[in-house]
Design a protein around this motif. Structure first.
Motif, PDB file in Angstrom:
ATOM      1  N   LEU A   1       0.840  -1.203   0.000  1.00  0.00           N
ATOM      2  CA  LEU A   1       0.000   0.000   0.000  1.00  0.00           C
ATOM      3  C   LEU A   1       0.875   1.254   0.000  1.00  0.00           C
ATOM      4  O   LEU A   1       0.652   2.194  -0.767  1.00  0.00           O
ATOM      5  CB  LEU A   1      -0.898  -0.035   1.239  1.00  0.00           C
ATOM      6  CG  LEU A   1      -2.019   0.995   1.348  1.00  0.00           C
ATOM      7  CD1 LEU A   1      -2.947   0.911   0.155  1.00  0.00           C
ATOM      8  CD2 LEU A   1      -2.811   0.762   2.633  1.00  0.00           C
ATOM      9  N   GLY A   2       1.890   1.242   0.847  1.00  0.00           N
ATOM     10  CA  GLY A   2       2.780   2.405   0.928  1.00  0.00           C
ATOM     11  C   GLY A   2       3.581   2.593  -0.345  1.00  0.00           C
ATOM     12  O   GLY A   2       3.648   3.703  -0.896  1.00  0.00           O
TER      13      GLY A   2
ATOM     14  N   SER B   1       1.382   3.708  -3.293  1.00  0.00           N
ATOM     15  CA  SER B   1       0.941   5.102  -3.164  1.00  0.00           C
ATOM     16  C   SER B   1       2.071   6.039  -3.579  1.00  0.00           C
ATOM     17  O   SER B   1       1.864   7.027  -4.272  1.00  0.00           O
ATOM     18  CB  SER B   1       0.540   5.410  -1.720  1.00  0.00           C
ATOM     19  OG  SER B   1      -0.525   4.596  -1.336  1.00  0.00           O
ATOM     20  N   LEU B   2       3.274   5.686  -3.138  1.00  0.00           N
ATOM     21  CA  LEU B   2       4.441   6.526  -3.419  1.00  0.00           C
ATOM     22  C   LEU B   2       4.780   6.531  -4.910  1.00  0.00           C
ATOM     23  O   LEU B   2       4.846   7.577  -5.548  1.00  0.00           O
ATOM     24  CB  LEU B   2       5.636   5.990  -2.614  1.00  0.00           C
ATOM     25  CG  LEU B   2       6.937   6.772  -2.705  1.00  0.00           C
ATOM     26  CD1 LEU B   2       6.760   8.151  -2.108  1.00  0.00           C
ATOM     27  CD2 LEU B   2       8.045   6.025  -1.972  1.00  0.00           C
TER      28      LEU B   2
ATOM     29  N   VAL C   1      -1.352   8.772 -11.624  1.00  0.00           N
ATOM     30  CA  VAL C   1      -2.778   9.069 -11.498  1.00  0.00           C
ATOM     31  C   VAL C   1      -3.156   9.985 -12.664  1.00  0.00           C
ATOM     32  O   VAL C   1      -2.534  11.018 -12.876  1.00  0.00           O
ATOM     33  CB  VAL C   1      -3.076   9.760 -10.154  1.00  0.00           C
ATOM     34  CG1 VAL C   1      -4.534  10.189 -10.087  1.00  0.00           C
ATOM     35  CG2 VAL C   1      -2.755   8.837  -8.992  1.00  0.00           C
TER      36      VAL C   1
ATOM     37  N   PHE D   1      -5.265   4.366  -9.138  1.00  0.00           N
ATOM     38  CA  PHE D   1      -5.511   5.262  -8.019  1.00  0.00           C
ATOM     39  C   PHE D   1      -5.119   4.518  -6.759  1.00  0.00           C
ATOM     40  O   PHE D   1      -5.321   3.315  -6.672  1.00  0.00           O
ATOM     41  CB  PHE D   1      -6.985   5.674  -7.954  1.00  0.00           C
ATOM     42  CG  PHE D   1      -7.199   6.970  -7.236  1.00  0.00           C
ATOM     43  CD1 PHE D   1      -7.029   8.175  -7.901  1.00  0.00           C
ATOM     44  CD2 PHE D   1      -7.520   6.987  -5.887  1.00  0.00           C
ATOM     45  CE1 PHE D   1      -7.199   9.381  -7.238  1.00  0.00           C
ATOM     46  CE2 PHE D   1      -7.696   8.190  -5.221  1.00  0.00           C
ATOM     47  CZ  PHE D   1      -7.526   9.392  -5.901  1.00  0.00           C
ATOM     48  N   GLU D   2      -4.531   5.237  -5.809  1.00  0.00           N
ATOM     49  CA  GLU D   2      -4.027   4.536  -4.627  1.00  0.00           C
ATOM     50  C   GLU D   2      -5.150   3.789  -3.927  1.00  0.00           C
ATOM     51  O   GLU D   2      -6.273   4.250  -3.864  1.00  0.00           O
ATOM     52  CB  GLU D   2      -3.305   5.505  -3.678  1.00  0.00           C
ATOM     53  CG  GLU D   2      -4.215   6.457  -2.947  1.00  0.00           C
ATOM     54  CD  GLU D   2      -3.470   7.169  -1.805  1.00  0.00           C
ATOM     55  OE1 GLU D   2      -2.399   7.718  -2.059  1.00  0.00           O
ATOM     56  OE2 GLU D   2      -3.989   7.153  -0.679  1.00  0.00           O
TER      57      GLU D   2
ATOM     58  N   ARG E   1      -2.689   7.583   6.330  1.00  0.00           N
ATOM     59  CA  ARG E   1      -3.114   6.239   6.009  1.00  0.00           C
ATOM     60  C   ARG E   1      -1.989   5.401   5.430  1.00  0.00           C
ATOM     61  O   ARG E   1      -2.001   4.197   5.506  1.00  0.00           O
ATOM     62  CB  ARG E   1      -4.264   6.309   5.004  1.00  0.00           C
ATOM     63  CG  ARG E   1      -5.251   5.185   5.153  1.00  0.00           C
ATOM     64  CD  ARG E   1      -6.477   5.454   4.333  1.00  0.00           C
ATOM     65  NE  ARG E   1      -6.164   5.731   2.956  1.00  0.00           N
ATOM     66  CZ  ARG E   1      -6.980   6.346   2.122  1.00  0.00           C
ATOM     67  NH1 ARG E   1      -8.139   6.754   2.528  1.00  0.00           N
ATOM     68  NH2 ARG E   1      -6.645   6.561   0.884  1.00  0.00           N
ATOM     69  N   THR E   2      -1.004   6.034   4.807  1.00  0.00           N
ATOM     70  CA  THR E   2      -0.020   5.213   4.121  1.00  0.00           C
ATOM     71  C   THR E   2       1.383   5.679   4.453  1.00  0.00           C
ATOM     72  O   THR E   2       1.605   6.809   4.861  1.00  0.00           O
ATOM     73  CB  THR E   2      -0.188   5.323   2.594  1.00  0.00           C
ATOM     74  OG1 THR E   2       0.167   6.645   2.223  1.00  0.00           O
ATOM     75  CG2 THR E   2      -1.588   5.025   2.171  1.00  0.00           C
ATOM     76  N   GLY E   3       2.300   4.763   4.254  1.00  0.00           N
ATOM     77  CA  GLY E   3       3.695   5.078   4.516  1.00  0.00           C
ATOM     78  C   GLY E   3       4.186   6.215   3.634  1.00  0.00           C
ATOM     79  O   GLY E   3       4.940   7.070   4.082  1.00  0.00           O
ATOM     80  N   ALA E   4       3.754   6.216   2.386  1.00  0.00           N
ATOM     81  CA  ALA E   4       4.247   7.226   1.449  1.00  0.00           C
ATOM     82  C   ALA E   4       3.915   8.625   1.940  1.00  0.00           C
ATOM     83  O   ALA E   4       4.749   9.515   1.959  1.00  0.00           O
ATOM     84  CB  ALA E   4       3.628   6.995   0.078  1.00  0.00           C
TER      85      ALA E   4
ATOM     86  N   LEU F   1       5.938   9.929   4.920  1.00  0.00           N
ATOM     87  CA  LEU F   1       7.204  10.557   4.578  1.00  0.00           C
ATOM     88  C   LEU F   1       6.993  12.014   4.191  1.00  0.00           C
ATOM     89  O   LEU F   1       7.687  12.902   4.651  1.00  0.00           O
ATOM     90  CB  LEU F   1       7.857   9.822   3.406  1.00  0.00           C
ATOM     91  CG  LEU F   1       8.321   8.401   3.701  1.00  0.00           C
ATOM     92  CD1 LEU F   1       8.834   7.754   2.426  1.00  0.00           C
ATOM     93  CD2 LEU F   1       9.394   8.414   4.770  1.00  0.00           C
TER      94      LEU F   1
ATOM     95  N   PRO G   1      -5.322  12.109  -1.139  1.00  0.00           N
ATOM     96  CA  PRO G   1      -3.974  12.471  -1.570  1.00  0.00           C
ATOM     97  C   PRO G   1      -3.975  13.786  -2.355  1.00  0.00           C
ATOM     98  O   PRO G   1      -4.972  14.144  -2.984  1.00  0.00           O
ATOM     99  CB  PRO G   1      -3.565  11.307  -2.473  1.00  0.00           C
ATOM    100  CG  PRO G   1      -4.843  10.761  -2.983  1.00  0.00           C
ATOM    101  CD  PRO G   1      -5.875  10.986  -1.908  1.00  0.00           C
TER     102      PRO G   1
ATOM    103  N   ASP H   1      -2.574  14.548  -4.993  1.00  0.00           N
ATOM    104  CA  ASP H   1      -2.408  14.440  -6.447  1.00  0.00           C
ATOM    105  C   ASP H   1      -3.515  13.584  -7.039  1.00  0.00           C
ATOM    106  O   ASP H   1      -3.269  12.708  -7.843  1.00  0.00           O
ATOM    107  CB  ASP H   1      -1.036  13.856  -6.779  1.00  0.00           C
ATOM    108  CG  ASP H   1      -0.697  12.679  -5.873  1.00  0.00           C
ATOM    109  OD1 ASP H   1      -1.640  12.110  -5.278  1.00  0.00           O
ATOM    110  OD2 ASP H   1       0.489  12.351  -5.752  1.00  0.00           O
ATOM    111  N   ASP H   2      -4.744  13.825  -6.624  1.00  0.00           N
ATOM    112  CA  ASP H   2      -5.849  12.965  -7.071  1.00  0.00           C
ATOM    113  C   ASP H   2      -6.538  13.502  -8.328  1.00  0.00           C
ATOM    114  O   ASP H   2      -7.581  13.009  -8.715  1.00  0.00           O
ATOM    115  CB  ASP H   2      -6.872  12.785  -5.948  1.00  0.00           C
ATOM    116  CG  ASP H   2      -7.513  14.102  -5.507  1.00  0.00           C
ATOM    117  OD1 ASP H   2      -7.127  15.159  -6.050  1.00  0.00           O
ATOM    118  OD2 ASP H   2      -8.391  14.079  -4.638  1.00  0.00           O
TER     119      ASP H   2
ATOM    120  N   ASN I   1      -4.715  12.503   3.369  1.00  0.00           N
ATOM    121  CA  ASN I   1      -5.390  11.288   3.847  1.00  0.00           C
ATOM    122  C   ASN I   1      -5.770  11.367   5.321  1.00  0.00           C
ATOM    123  O   ASN I   1      -5.621  10.397   6.055  1.00  0.00           O
ATOM    124  CB  ASN I   1      -4.502  10.057   3.609  1.00  0.00           C
ATOM    125  CG  ASN I   1      -4.225   9.840   2.142  1.00  0.00           C
ATOM    126  OD1 ASN I   1      -5.126   9.964   1.322  1.00  0.00           O
ATOM    127  ND2 ASN I   1      -2.989   9.542   1.807  1.00  0.00           N
TER     128      ASN I   1
END
Lengths: 306, 384
Positions: free
Chosen positions: A100-101, A104-105, A111, A214-215, B7-10, B13, B54, B56-57, B85
């Protein structure tokens, strides 16, 4: 009639990503390893396929890449649980959050990118059959490929020596040594193959069905796939039926609404999950009796004997 | 700093990096604080933005993020903290309080469901101004809080004119997430705009119960297209799937959030797109002047074509929109800018034919914000 065709067509189309993932999870669980990271494998597959399709213009390369990344994520799980003795549930969830991480990154810049997706291709003659034609034979190539993957998985599992070893790893791992096979090696192959299929399922979602990255776009379908395997008593053909049933339940809401049939959206969107629960409850004991013996130990101890 | 709820690791950061920068500037905080006159929102070193998705959606959250970066250019002495998020629950409080710890005296809570958290933070921190985007505060409004929003239903009304002129089947489609008042007003305005040029036109609604679930959106678009719908619009946070399916079927697209004409070169009509920067600038300038309390922003503030800073504007036209239709849209926009102008000038009837706005009456923003019915011509069931 058109409502039934729409719901069934949507069921096949929307169920295919779940079918691939659940087929992969069947292979994995048959060998005695439960992979809750399936959702992560689908995400990895979905993004990788999207990137490759966007960069090369070739969706088939995308599917291949998606499968490989799905397999790689599953092998992280295999490494942890088989070679490092980690708890299978914890490891699977860890793989999910890792995927997931990372997706997303690395997916952020994709996107909204346009790709060359798979498109529907009606099979001549077959697609003219009433009802079954539009439902089964006016779909995209990955749907057709899944028609071959299901009997192929069944054949490998139940009619080949590799399948026998795999199932033995899941039922009586101590008996494997008689055949001179290493149970951890057999299981690693099974988990990797299962991850490949999860990645292909994700690829179907991103480059054949929605044409979008999409994430977190898998939105729980990987967990549904894991549940479905238990529901379908670890049988590839039942997995297929279950995936389409779930897909059809998801397609029912929009099909009714587009016809102006008044339905409560919140009720509609809970139907697929209620349906799954009801079937699970009804089949509960029968299902768990069909579980590979080594898998039952996973539920008791977090890890099977090796 | 790792306690920012994300929600996410990304994004963890990204947020950590932004917060880290803010931490370096804390000496400035002391300086500003001593020169401040103590009005809510003054004397800070940072402005915080919390977003539900996010940055950049290609949609709602990206529009917020882009405008926040324009503020960074206007106020080089202030750090812009952004958190992506952020869920619509108590964890939003934690996120905002961490921004306050980092020197923020102004916070924009930008999702509809962030209101409760925003209210709680405003109550606990009287020196901080917390403004919330899109929702409405019921009852008394604290001296350091408010809500703001544009009237997105105005450009959706104009886009409805383009849709009504384009459809051959007389069936328009609307894919939406949840029946919140803003969505309901959009759908109703879209249908009423279409009716001005095509009296019998219908808008068929399909809900996905998610702000972004591409697979559900695909199924929604397919089901509409199979029923002969030939113009589709949506209220979703991620929009590509529906546009892609619509274009592939040779139908027309009305966009939402962003100009997506690149994704639909043939079928693009127009759409409602965002430009938050002018409104954010006005709000921040008022706060920094120490004049927030009692200002128009210390309320449920709504802007439309009447005031000129509507953050929603009409996107460019696609190739199939005729000069005649464009002229009709321009006339309608001029009408909306007048005092009596609104997409909902009575009579407005609901689906059952009951009169909701009497003949000749122009409802105010609060009434439109509180819509809980579909107008006549909309096909669909509101889950109440």
């Amino acid at each position: 009639m058109s409502l039934i065709i729409d719901v069934l067509t949507g069921g096949v189309r929307g169920g295919t990503s779940i079918l691939y993932a659940a087929l992969g999870e069947t292979v994995s669980q048959r060998s005695g390893v439960i992979n809750l990271g399936t959702e992560g494998g689908m995400l990895g597959g979905a993004l990788t396929a999207y990137i490759i399709a966007a960069e090369t213009g070739n969706p088939w390369l995308g599917v291949l890449g998606g499968g490989i990344v799905g397999a790689a994520l599953a092998l992280v799980h295999a490494l942890l649980v088989l070679w490092r003795g980690a708890n299978q549930f914890a490891s699977g969830l860890m793989v999910l959050f890792l995927a997931l991480g990372l997706t997303s990154l690395f997916g952020a810049s994709y996107v909204g990118r346009t790709i060359t997706p798979f498109t529907t291709w009606a099979i001549p003659v077959l697609s003219d059959i009433p009802v079954l034609g539009p439902v089964l034979f006016d779909q995209d190539p990955l749907v057709y490929l899944s028609y071959l993957a299901v009997p192929a998985a069944w054949f490998v599992l139940f009619r080949t020596r590799a399948g026998l070893l795999l199932r033995t790893a899941g039922e009586r791992s101590d008996a494997l040594t008689v055949h001179g096979a290493d149970v951890r090696v057999v299981r690693t192959w099974a988990v990797g193959a299962g991850g490949f299929l999860a990645g292909v399922g994700g690829a179907h979602l991103s480059i054949a069905y929605t044409n979008t990255w999409f994430e977190n776009m898998v939105a729980g379908r990987g967990f549904i796939a894991v549940a479905l395997v238990i529901l379908a008593a670890w049988g590839p053909v039942k997995v297929m039926a279950g995936a389409y049933l779930f897909g059809a339940a998801l397609a029912l809401g929009p099909a009714l609404q587009a016809r102006g049939i008044p339905v409560n959206q919140f009720l509609l969107h809970v139907i697929p999950f209620v349906l799954t629960l009801v079937v699970l409850a009804a089949l509960g004991r029968r299902s768990s009796n069909a579980a590979p013996a080594e898998l039952q130990r996973v539920f008791e101890n977090g890890a099977p004997a090796t | 700093m790792a306690r920012f709820t994300i929600r996410t690791g990304a994004t963890a950061l990204a947020v950590a990096a932004v917060v880290g920068l803010a931490g370096c500037s804390s000496p400035v905080a002391a300086e500003n604080a001593s020169s401040s006159d103590g009005a809510p929102g003054t004397g800070g070193t940072a402005i915080g933005f919390i977003m539900v998705g996010p940055r950049d959606d290609y949609g709602y959250n990206q529009a917020v993020y882009e405008a926040s970066q324009i503020l960074a250019d206007e106020h080089p002495d202030l750090e812009i903290l952004t958190a992506e998020n952020v869920p619509e629950d108590d964890s939003a409080v934690t996120t905002m309080e961490q921004m306050i710890d980092r020197g923020a005296k102004i916070i924009f809570a930008t999702s509809y469901g962030h209101l409760d958290a925003a209210q709680q933070v405003a109550e606990d921190h009287p020196d901080v101004v917390v403004v919330q985007q899109g929702n409405t505060i019921a009852g008394d409004i604290l001296p350091n809080s408010g809500t703001y929003f544009g009237t997105v239903y105005e450009p959706m009304y104009l886009a409805g004119i383009a849709a009504g002129a384009a459809t051959e089947s007389g069936k328009l489609g609307y894919v939406y997430a949840f029946p919140i008042p803003q969505t309901i007003a959009n759908i109703n305005a879209f249908e009423r705009g279409a009716q001005t040029v095509n009296p019998g036109v219908e808008t068929i609604t399909v809900s996905t119960s998610s702000w972004c679930d591409p697979a559900a959106q695909r199924e929604a678009a397919n089901s509409l297209l199979s029923q002969g719908v030939d113009v589709i619009t949506q209220h979703q946070d991620c929009t590509k799937t529906v546009i892609d399916a619509t274009e592939a079927a040779g139908a027309h697209t009305v966009g939402y959030h962003a100009d997506a004409s690149e994704l639909a070169p043939e079928g693009w009509l127009t759409g409602a797109v965002w430009d938050w920067a002018p409104l954010y600038s006005d709000i921040v300038a008022t706060i920094l002047d120490g004049k927030f309390t009692g200002s128009e922003f210390n309320a449920n503030y709504r802007v439309g074509y009447k005031t000129g800073t509507n953050p929603f504007v009409l996107a460019g036209y696609g190739p199939s929109v005729s000069a005649e239709t464009q002229a009709a849209i321009e006339d309608a926009q001029a009408f909306l800018a007048t005092d009596a102008g609104s997409p909902f000038v009575g009579p407005v009837l609901d689906q059952d034919g009951a009169v909701k706005v009497a003949d000749g009456v122009t409802p105010d923003y609060a009434e439109i914000d509180a819509m809980d019915y579909f107008v006549q011509g909309v096909v669909g069931d509101l889950a109440n």
